[in-house]
Enzyme design. Structure first.
Site, PDB file in Angstrom:
ATOM      1  CB  CYS A  81      -0.870  -0.048   1.256  1.00 15.32           C
ATOM      2  SG  CYS A  81      -1.569   1.518   1.754  1.00 15.32           S
ATOM      3  CD  GLU A  82      -0.190   5.325  -3.956  1.00 15.36           C
ATOM      4  OE1 GLU A  82      -0.887   6.338  -4.037  1.00 15.36           O
ATOM      5  OE2 GLU A  82       0.386   4.811  -4.925  1.00 15.36           O
ATOM      6  CG  HIS A  83      -2.427   5.556   1.030  1.00 17.94           C
ATOM      7  ND1 HIS A  83      -3.589   4.946   0.623  1.00 17.94           N
ATOM      8  CD2 HIS A  83      -2.189   6.539   0.129  1.00 17.94           C
ATOM      9  CE1 HIS A  83      -4.041   5.553  -0.463  1.00 17.94           C
ATOM     10  NE2 HIS A  83      -3.209   6.512  -0.781  1.00 17.94           N
ATOM     11  CG  HIS A  84      -0.878   3.067   5.898  1.00 16.54           C
ATOM     12  ND1 HIS A  84      -2.036   2.939   5.158  1.00 16.54           N
ATOM     13  CD2 HIS A  84      -1.103   4.067   6.791  1.00 16.54           C
ATOM     14  CE1 HIS A  84      -2.936   3.802   5.593  1.00 16.54           C
ATOM     15  NE2 HIS A  84      -2.401   4.500   6.574  1.00 16.54           N
ATOM     16  CD  GLN A 122      -7.972  -4.431  -4.163  1.00 15.76           C
ATOM     17  OE1 GLN A 122      -7.691  -4.441  -2.962  1.00 15.76           O
ATOM     18  NE2 GLN A 122      -8.994  -5.111  -4.637  1.00 15.76           N
ATOM     19  CG  HIS A 150      -5.997  -3.417   1.455  1.00 16.74           C
ATOM     20  ND1 HIS A 150      -5.250  -2.604   0.660  1.00 16.74           N
ATOM     21  CD2 HIS A 150      -6.895  -4.026   0.641  1.00 16.74           C
ATOM     22  CE1 HIS A 150      -5.678  -2.697  -0.602  1.00 16.74           C
ATOM     23  NE2 HIS A 150      -6.678  -3.558  -0.626  1.00 16.74           N
ATOM     24  CB  CYS A 152      -3.025  -0.212   5.775  1.00 17.38           C
ATOM     25  SG  CYS A 152      -4.080  -0.299   4.322  1.00 17.38           S
TER      26      CYS A 152
END
Length: 189
Positions: A81-84, A122, A150, A152
């Protein structure tokens, strides 16, 4: 655009700094080689930045008079995940209707991996796979469905252990023809 391989020494030094910031001793026995292992792991998990689908096709696009639906189901997907920077994982189903060309079946899984081995969301991953299959095969239609868990969402934040995210991307006849879309969806269930 292909990127250069990461500098593993610099990446390991940054991981070491993270360990210190977390209150850990990177010199204790269990963590001695952790920065190097993490650097190598991140290089492997992001190798998609250094690949394009065309480079591993190796001529595995073949002329074919067939215009039937081709589906590869249950392709394992692992991404970050690019956020976490936490993993998400699950299954991807890819289908297309050939229009004079078919692609080697194993290459479909390689296309999925190429895009999954990048920092992702995703939704974008599903779209990128569909567009790559469309571009490579010139297919009449393409469908991609992905179902992922996920970490996250599971390990932090809302902590929902059984939540799955399902995304789909349909192009060409899969978008325009409800019957084609329905056939694809029923076959990937």
């Amino acid at each position: 655009m292909l990127s250069q391989p990461p500098n593993l020494e610099r990446l390991a030094a940054l991981v070491r700094q993270i360990l210190v910031e977390l209150g850990e001793d990177p010199d204790r026995e269990g963590l001695l080689k952790t920065p190097e292992r993490v650097a190598k792991a991140f290089a492997a998990l992001t190798q998609g930045y250094r690949q394009t689908p065309r480079e591993f096709l190796n001529g595995a696009v073949f002329e074919s008079a067939a215009n039937n639906m081709v589906i590869v189901r249950d392709i394992e997907v692992y991404s970050l995940c690019e956020h976490h920077l936490l993993p998400f994982y699950g299954r991807c189903h890819v289908g297309y209707i050939a229009a004079g060309k078919v692609v080697g079946l194993s290459k479909i899984a390689r296309i999925v991996d190429c895009y999954a081995r990048r920092l992702q969301i995703q939704e974008r991953l599903t779209e990128e796979i569909a567009h790559a299959i469309q571009e490579i095969t010139g297919a009449e239609g393409v469908g991609v469905v992905m179902s992922c868990a996920h970490l996250c969402m599971m390990m932090r934040g809302v902590e929902k252990q059984n939540a799955l995210t399902v995304t789909s991307s349909v192009l060409g006849s899969f978008r325009e023809d409800p019957g084609v879309r329905a056939e694809f969806m029923s076959l990937v269930r």
